[in-house]
Scaffold this motif. Sequence first.
Motif, short mmCIF file in Angstrom:
data_model
loop_
_atom_site.label_atom_id
_atom_site.label_comp_id
_atom_site.label_asym_id
_atom_site.label_seq_id
_atom_site.Cartn_x
_atom_site.Cartn_y
_atom_site.Cartn_z
N VAL A 196 0.05 3.32 8.71
CA VAL A 196 -0.56 4.64 8.58
C VAL A 196 -0.52 5.39 9.91
O VAL A 196 -0.12 6.56 9.96
N MET A 252 0.84 -1.18 0.00
CA MET A 252 0.00 0.00 0.00
C MET A 252 0.88 1.24 0.00
O MET A 252 1.84 1.33 0.75
N SER A 253 0.50 2.21 -0.81
CA SER A 253 1.25 3.45 -0.89
C SER A 253 0.37 4.60 -0.43
O SER A 253 -0.77 4.75 -0.90
N PHE A 254 0.88 5.39 0.51
CA PHE A 254 0.14 6.55 1.00
C PHE A 254 1.14 7.65 1.32
O PHE A 254 2.34 7.41 1.45
N THR A 255 0.62 8.87 1.45
CA THR A 255 1.44 10.02 1.83
C THR A 255 0.78 10.71 3.00
O THR A 255 -0.42 10.53 3.26
N THR A 256 1.57 11.49 3.74
CA THR A 256 1.02 12.32 4.80
C THR A 256 1.31 13.77 4.47
O THR A 256 2.32 14.09 3.84
N ILE A 305 -7.28 8.42 4.57
CA ILE A 305 -7.43 7.15 5.31
C ILE A 305 -7.04 7.28 6.78
O ILE A 305 -7.18 6.34 7.55
N LYS A 342 -7.64 0.12 7.11
CA LYS A 342 -6.24 0.49 6.82
C LYS A 342 -5.35 0.44 8.07
O LYS A 342 -4.21 0.89 8.04
N GLU A 376 -3.10 9.99 3.11
CA GLU A 376 -3.90 9.92 1.90
C GLU A 376 -3.40 8.78 1.02
O GLU A 376 -2.21 8.68 0.75
N GLU A 377 -4.32 7.96 0.59
CA GLU A 377 -4.02 6.89 -0.36
C GLU A 377 -4.75 7.26 -1.65
O GLU A 377 -5.99 7.27 -1.69
N GLY A 378 -3.99 7.61 -2.67
CA GLY A 378 -4.61 8.16 -3.87
C GLY A 378 -5.28 9.47 -3.49
O GLY A 378 -4.65 10.36 -2.93
N THR A 410 -7.95 9.49 -1.42
CA THR A 410 -8.78 9.14 -0.27
C THR A 410 -8.03 9.37 1.04
O THR A 410 -6.92 8.86 1.22
#
Length: 159
Positions: free
Chosen positions: A96, A1-5, A63, A91, A57-59, A61
């Motif tokens: 996260v 899973m790839s997400f950013t803050t 989370i 998630k 944020e994932e994409g 969205t």
Amino acid sequence: MSFTTREATRNDVPSVLSLINELAVFEKEPNAVEVTIADLERDGFSDSPKFKIFVAEEGATIIGIAFIYMRYSTWKGPIVHLEDLIVTQEKRKLGVGMALYTQVMKYAHALGAKRVSWEVIDWNTNAIEFYKSTGASILNDWSVVQMNEENLEKFVQNH
């Protein structure tokens, strides 16, 4: 899973409120949330914001969120208060929460905060163990004290 803050923007507020409501359900208080989108926009994104939010944020969205504000300790000085660290149910346990928590700690450190404080509900053992694993102390000899709106009104009227 790839997400950013990142720091939240006004456009994130509906997603933030959705996560706040999800947390209320998780904490067995599904009808406790009174704050509205308008409240969050006014209080968090004005010329003098009362709080700051970091989002994961994932994409496109949201989370997870970390909701913080400044306090001041009469003994220590500036304090960051972590009001809520929320990761949507599906998630959790994917890093996260740690990413948001790390962002809060780095933010507090950069501000020169003397401590970061927060509460954790006593039956949320996953959260308690997570916090302990990071070096945080659980202060079992202190109690949280609150005056709700109704009792505040009564007190002010009687004093």
